[in-house]
Design a protein around this motif. Structure first.
Motif, PDB file in Angstrom:
ATOM      1  N   LEU A   1       0.830  -1.210   0.000  1.00  0.00           N
ATOM      2  CA  LEU A   1       0.000   0.000   0.000  1.00  0.00           C
ATOM      3  C   LEU A   1       0.859   1.253   0.000  1.00  0.00           C
ATOM      4  N   ILE A   2       1.878   1.283   0.825  1.00  0.00           N
ATOM      5  CA  ILE A   2       2.756   2.458   0.894  1.00  0.00           C
ATOM      6  C   ILE A   2       3.470   2.676  -0.439  1.00  0.00           C
ATOM      7  N   LEU A   3       3.984   1.604  -1.038  1.00  0.00           N
ATOM      8  CA  LEU A   3       4.659   1.743  -2.332  1.00  0.00           C
ATOM      9  C   LEU A   3       3.679   2.146  -3.436  1.00  0.00           C
ATOM     10  N   SER A   4       2.455   1.644  -3.369  1.00  0.00           N
ATOM     11  CA  SER A   4       1.456   2.025  -4.375  1.00  0.00           C
ATOM     12  C   SER A   4       1.081   3.490  -4.246  1.00  0.00           C
ATOM     13  N   LEU A   5       0.956   3.964  -3.024  1.00  0.00           N
ATOM     14  CA  LEU A   5       0.673   5.386  -2.823  1.00  0.00           C
ATOM     15  C   LEU A   5       1.822   6.247  -3.319  1.00  0.00           C
ATOM     16  N   ARG A   6       3.033   5.814  -3.064  1.00  0.00           N
ATOM     17  CA  ARG A   6       4.207   6.564  -3.506  1.00  0.00           C
ATOM     18  C   ARG A   6       4.299   6.617  -5.023  1.00  0.00           C
ATOM     19  N   ASN A   7       3.893   5.525  -5.696  1.00  0.00           N
ATOM     20  CA  ASN A   7       3.937   5.473  -7.159  1.00  0.00           C
ATOM     21  C   ASN A   7       2.648   5.948  -7.805  1.00  0.00           C
ATOM     22  N   GLN A   8       1.687   6.381  -7.000  1.00  0.00           N
ATOM     23  CA  GLN A   8       0.386   6.839  -7.473  1.00  0.00           C
ATOM     24  C   GLN A   8      -0.311   5.769  -8.312  1.00  0.00           C
ATOM     25  N   GLU A   9      -0.327   4.550  -7.765  1.00  0.00           N
ATOM     26  CA  GLU A   9      -1.004   3.431  -8.415  1.00  0.00           C
ATOM     27  C   GLU A   9      -2.253   3.071  -7.622  1.00  0.00           C
ATOM     28  N   ALA A  10      -3.023   2.173  -8.179  1.00  0.00           N
ATOM     29  CA  ALA A  10      -4.270   1.736  -7.530  1.00  0.00           C
ATOM     30  C   ALA A  10      -3.973   1.058  -6.202  1.00  0.00           C
ATOM     31  N   ILE A  11      -4.811   1.359  -5.198  1.00  0.00           N
ATOM     32  CA  ILE A  11      -4.577   0.826  -3.856  1.00  0.00           C
ATOM     33  C   ILE A  11      -5.686  -0.115  -3.399  1.00  0.00           C
ATOM     34  N   TYR A  12      -6.714  -0.334  -4.207  1.00  0.00           N
ATOM     35  CA  TYR A  12      -7.852  -1.124  -3.738  1.00  0.00           C
ATOM     36  C   TYR A  12      -7.478  -2.562  -3.397  1.00  0.00           C
ATOM     37  N   GLY A  13      -6.539  -3.155  -4.099  1.00  0.00           N
ATOM     38  CA  GLY A  13      -6.122  -4.519  -3.782  1.00  0.00           C
ATOM     39  C   GLY A  13      -5.431  -4.614  -2.438  1.00  0.00           C
ATOM     40  N   SER A  14      -4.565  -3.657  -2.159  1.00  0.00           N
ATOM     41  CA  SER A  14      -3.851  -3.661  -0.883  1.00  0.00           C
ATOM     42  C   SER A  14      -4.779  -3.356   0.285  1.00  0.00           C
ATOM     43  N   VAL A  15      -5.714  -2.445   0.091  1.00  0.00           N
ATOM     44  CA  VAL A  15      -6.674  -2.119   1.151  1.00  0.00           C
ATOM     45  C   VAL A  15      -7.554  -3.335   1.439  1.00  0.00           C
ATOM     46  N   TRP A  16      -8.009  -4.006   0.394  1.00  0.00           N
ATOM     47  CA  TRP A  16      -8.814  -5.206   0.591  1.00  0.00           C
ATOM     48  C   TRP A  16      -7.980  -6.303   1.258  1.00  0.00           C
ATOM     49  N   GLY A  17      -6.695  -6.387   0.914  1.00  0.00           N
ATOM     50  CA  GLY A  17      -5.813  -7.370   1.543  1.00  0.00           C
ATOM     51  C   GLY A  17      -5.627  -7.108   3.026  1.00  0.00           C
ATOM     52  N   ILE A  18      -5.523  -5.841   3.413  1.00  0.00           N
ATOM     53  CA  ILE A  18      -5.410  -5.492   4.836  1.00  0.00           C
ATOM     54  C   ILE A  18      -6.694  -5.884   5.555  1.00  0.00           C
ATOM     55  N   LEU A  19      -7.832  -5.584   4.955  1.00  0.00           N
ATOM     56  CA  LEU A  19      -9.107  -5.985   5.534  1.00  0.00           C
ATOM     57  C   LEU A  19      -9.187  -7.503   5.667  1.00  0.00           C
ATOM     58  N   THR A  20      -8.713  -8.206   4.662  1.00  0.00           N
ATOM     59  CA  THR A  20      -8.710  -9.670   4.692  1.00  0.00           C
ATOM     60  C   THR A  20      -7.830 -10.186   5.817  1.00  0.00           C
ATOM     61  N   SER A  21      -6.657  -9.602   5.988  1.00  0.00           N
ATOM     62  CA  SER A  21      -5.749 -10.049   7.047  1.00  0.00           C
ATOM     63  C   SER A  21      -6.345  -9.855   8.429  1.00  0.00           C
TER      64      SER A  21
ATOM     65  N   TRP B   1     -12.151 -17.456   3.696  1.00  0.00           N
ATOM     66  CA  TRP B   1     -11.942 -18.038   2.372  1.00  0.00           C
ATOM     67  C   TRP B   1     -12.404 -17.075   1.279  1.00  0.00           C
ATOM     68  N   VAL B   2     -13.589 -16.498   1.452  1.00  0.00           N
ATOM     69  CA  VAL B   2     -14.134 -15.567   0.457  1.00  0.00           C
ATOM     70  C   VAL B   2     -13.255 -14.319   0.369  1.00  0.00           C
ATOM     71  N   LEU B   3     -12.838 -13.794   1.516  1.00  0.00           N
ATOM     72  CA  LEU B   3     -12.006 -12.591   1.521  1.00  0.00           C
ATOM     73  C   LEU B   3     -10.653 -12.842   0.860  1.00  0.00           C
ATOM     74  N   HIS B   4     -10.042 -13.997   1.113  1.00  0.00           N
ATOM     75  CA  HIS B   4      -8.762 -14.323   0.469  1.00  0.00           C
ATOM     76  C   HIS B   4      -8.918 -14.413  -1.041  1.00  0.00           C
ATOM     77  N   LEU B   5     -10.014 -15.011  -1.489  1.00  0.00           N
ATOM     78  CA  LEU B   5     -10.241 -15.147  -2.925  1.00  0.00           C
ATOM     79  C   LEU B   5     -10.442 -13.785  -3.587  1.00  0.00           C
ATOM     80  N   ILE B   6     -11.252 -12.926  -2.967  1.00  0.00           N
ATOM     81  CA  ILE B   6     -11.482 -11.587  -3.518  1.00  0.00           C
ATOM     82  C   ILE B   6     -10.195 -10.773  -3.508  1.00  0.00           C
ATOM     83  N   ALA B   7      -9.424 -10.870  -2.421  1.00  0.00           N
ATOM     84  CA  ALA B   7      -8.165 -10.126  -2.338  1.00  0.00           C
ATOM     85  C   ALA B   7      -7.189 -10.583  -3.423  1.00  0.00           C
TER      86      ALA B   7
END
Length: 126
Positions: free
Chosen positions: A47-67, A77-83
């Motif tokens: 997420l930090i590297l994506s913000l620094r590179n101005q790239e999409a962050i939705y995958g990392s945010v969903w991954g944090i929620l999943t964790s 299981w559903v959260l891991h698959l979506i992430a």
């Protein structure tokens, strides 16, 4: 390819492995749930590297929620698959640099200067 995109692919593959019902559960329980902590750190770094590179962050945010919520059996299981899907989609996209210094302009027809906000105020007063 940027480091953030590489980390999105790596974390997406890890999430996909954790989404395999018996295997993922065995990994999470076998490591004493520390696999979820590792994934949380990996997603935070991505997420930090994506913000620094101005790239999409939705995958990392969903991954944090999943964790944070993956300890719940079926929901995990559903959260891991979506992430995994979101991380691989965002990792496959080309870098679209967002310019924060760009001046927004109005494009309204029949105005002499569409960048002047005062000439177009009747369009905002309905």
């Amino acid at each position: 390819m940027s480091y953030s995109r590489i980390l999105k692919w790596i974390s997406g593959i890890f999430e996909l492995v954790l989404a395999i019902p018996i295997v993922g559960g065995a990994i999470v329980i076998g490591t004493g749930y520390s696999a979820l902590g590792f994934m949380l750190i990996l997603h935070a770094v991505t997420l930090i590297l994506s913000l620094r590179n101005q790239e999409a962050i939705y995958g990392s945010v969903w991954g944090i929620l999943t964790s944070l919520l993956a300890w719940i059996p079926i929901i995990g299981w559903v959260l891991h698959l979506i992430a995994a899907i979101l991380l691989m989609i965002s990792g496959s996209k080309k870098n679209k640099t967002l310019s924060l210094s760009a001046k927004p302009t109005l494009t309204t027809p029949n105005t002499p200067d569409s960048t002047d906000l005062f000439c177009c105020r009747e369009y905002f007063l309905l």
